[in-house]
Design an enzyme around this catalytic site. Structure first.
Site, PDB file in Angstrom:
ATOM      1  N   SER A 186       0.848  -1.188   0.000  1.00 29.51           N
ATOM      2  CA  SER A 186       0.000   0.000   0.000  1.00 29.51           C
ATOM      3  C   SER A 186       0.889   1.245   0.000  1.00 29.51           C
ATOM      4  CB  SER A 186      -0.964  -0.038   1.193  1.00 29.51           C
ATOM      5  OG  SER A 186      -1.991   0.909   1.038  1.00 29.51           O
ATOM      6  N   GLU A 318      -8.877  -4.950  -4.635  1.00 30.85           N
ATOM      7  CA  GLU A 318      -8.269  -4.096  -3.613  1.00 30.85           C
ATOM      8  C   GLU A 318      -9.270  -3.245  -2.828  1.00 30.85           C
ATOM      9  OE1 GLU A 318      -5.082  -3.808  -2.774  1.00 30.85           O
ATOM     10  OE2 GLU A 318      -3.919  -4.659  -4.406  1.00 30.85           O
ATOM     11  N   HIS A 406      -7.803  -5.526  -0.214  1.00 30.21           N
ATOM     12  CA  HIS A 406      -6.564  -4.873   0.197  1.00 30.21           C
ATOM     13  C   HIS A 406      -6.068  -5.470   1.513  1.00 30.21           C
ATOM     14  CE1 HIS A 406      -3.884  -1.488  -0.383  1.00 30.21           C
ATOM     15  NE2 HIS A 406      -4.108  -1.005   0.825  1.00 30.21           N
TER      16      HIS A 406
END
Length: 501
Positions: A186, A318, A406
């Site tokens: 990320s 995600e 995610h």
């Protein structure tokens, strides 16, 4: 068993054993960023007297979590001494071990996150012959705000200082400074991409791993305008001295106004997904010229860092859950109609919906967010590099959420399926075989500089990680096509498009 010890350039530290793995928590790589050091470059740590206890996590730059509930356990610890590293090793005090080193940079949208998450414990990597280091860095305005009288990109300078600490000290922990791989997920993946494309960082590592990396950046004029806005909100002059006189809560309150954590309105969500809008991070590396010369994509185009092996990938879904923010607004339309209204070719729209099994416009909006923020840029970076790139696609769907969201891959990468909160995202019986495969792939890349499947340059090859993982040709084909399928001059108002007819 005696507690493990190692010597750093500022003094000795004493950690703890956990079976065959030693953990050293909270080792300073710089002076505390307070007082005269506030909003300044990280300064070398002065020596301490005696043996420093490193048996428990140290203070974290994170003071407030990014959101009330996170899928990753990200503890905050109070205190001023926040520029720290955690080291996990099977060979403490053995300078002859010369094991490969994996340096981890945590995510959190550049405003949150913790290097001391239990998910980032290096025990499994130690078991497989890799020394692991997790680093902290200044977050939000403290790390990225452009302040007159202060150096730009203080967080980036923290990353550099931590990597320099690794070069100078890791031998004492059994590591080899010539075999350093940096990795992150990320915003941490964005940090790795920034370092990978910075000339000043090239000598500090030999390879890089990027998971769900953001390519967001802030232009210098944008960062300065944002600082002026914060100064007005706080009623102070816009300079380092005035900001340094404030307590951290005042700055965090102003930061939350400038960069709110709440989701944007439905129209903006749809525009970000299907139009030209972007969910821009307000605090991110600043393209300042001297230190960060180019944004990541431009730097990759110029070939900076292209000689270093790169392992890069994303999850299949995600940020798809953000599409729920537009649920009511798009309820009276169809996914295909919505794509065509935004100027996507009809044949492509049908293929996109069919191949991704999109059944609702909410699914479409969520997938569009995922493609634009993560998957599209992942494929673009891989395609722009001329060599040494391995692509992966994490497609295993959580039994509790139903999609590959995610952060879902992190416990598998670290082989920590028994860690806290893993069952929340992966269910009560997460597949150990998937963890073994992914973790061993990362170990192979860290130790040998290549992944156990053909590089992306070979017919755009990549590895899909799923119930049955396999090497495939062009796993991000739809992501690439999605970014180019929209008619460029189709400038539409998303608020009009989603209005009920």
């Amino acid at each position: 068993m005696n507690r493990p010890e190692a010597m750093t350039n500022a003094g000795p530290v004493r950690g703890v054993w956990r079976g065959g793995s030693a953990a050293f928590y909270g080792i300073p790589f710089a002076e505390p960023p307070v007082g005269e050091n506030r909003f300044m470059e990280p300064r070398a740590r002065r020596p301490w007297y005696g043996v420093r206890d490193a048996s428990r996590p140290g203070p974290t730059p994170q003071r407030r979590p990014f959101m009330a509930v996170s899928s990753v356990p990200e503890p905050s610890y109070p205190g001023d001494d926040t520029l720290l590293v955690n080291v996990f090793t099977s060979a403490p005090g053995n300078p002859d071990a010369r094991l490969p080193v994996f340096v981890w940079i945590h995510g959190g949208a550049y405003v949150a996150g913790s290097p001391s998450s239990s998910w980032y414990d290096g025990r499994a990597f130690n078991r497989d012959g890799v020394v692991t280091v997790s680093i902290s860095y200044r977050l939000g305005f403290d790390g990225f705000g452009s302040i007159p009288g202060a150096p730009e990109n203080r967080a980036v300078r923290d990353w550099l200082a931590a990597l320099e600490w690794v070069q100078e000290n890791i031998v004492a922990f059994g590591g080899d400074p010539s075999q350093v791989t940096i990795g992150g997920q990320s915003a941490g993946g964005g940090a790795v991409l920034t370092l990978l494309t910075m000339p000043r960082a090239q000598h500090l590592f030999r390879a890089a791993i990027v998971g769900s990396g953001t390519t967001d950046h802030v232009e210098l004029h944008e960062a300065r305008d944002q600082t002026e806005t914060m100064a007005r909100l706080l009623g102070i002059a816009s300079n380092r001295e005035a900001f340094a006189d404030l307590d951290e809560d005042a700055i965090l309150d102003a930061q939350d106004v400038v960069a709110p954590k709440s989701e944007p309105d439905a129209g903006r969500v749809v525009a970000n997904a299907l139009g030209d809008g972007r969910m821009r991070l307000r605090f991110a590396p600043v393209v300042d010229g001297p230190l960060v010369e180019y944004d990541v994509i431009e730097a990759v185009r110029r070939g900076i860092g292209s000689d270093k092996p790169l392992l890069i990938g994303a999850t299949a879904h995600e940020f798809n859950m953000i599409g729920m923010a537009a649920q009511d607004a798009v309820a009276d339309t169809q996914a295909l109609d919505l794509l065509e209204k935004f100027g996507y070719d009809g044949d492509f729209a049908k293929r996109f919906v069919r191949e991704l099994n999109i059944s609702t416009p909410t699914d479409l909006v969520g997938q569009g967010i995922t493609e634009r923020l993560f998957r599209g840029s992942t494929e673009l970076i891989a395609s722009l590099r001329t060599c040494s790139t391995w692509l992966y696609d994490f497609r295993w769907k959580s039994p509790t959420i139903g999609i590959a969201v995610h952060c879902l891959e992190l416990p598998y990468v670290w082989d920590h399926l028994d860690a806290e909160l893993v069952s929340t995202s992966s269910g009560d019986n997460p597949p150990a075989s998937l963890a073994r495969e992914i973790h061993s792939s990362w170990v192979r890349f860290i130790t040998e500089g290549e992944a156990p499947w053909p590089s992306y340059n070979f017919r755009r090859s990549g590895r899909t990680f799923d119930v049955e993982s396999r090497t495939v040709e062009d796993p991000y084909r739809l992501s690439r096509d999605f970014l180019v399928a929209r008619t460029p001059d189709n400038d539409v108002d998303p608020h009009i498009l989603i209005t009920k007819e």
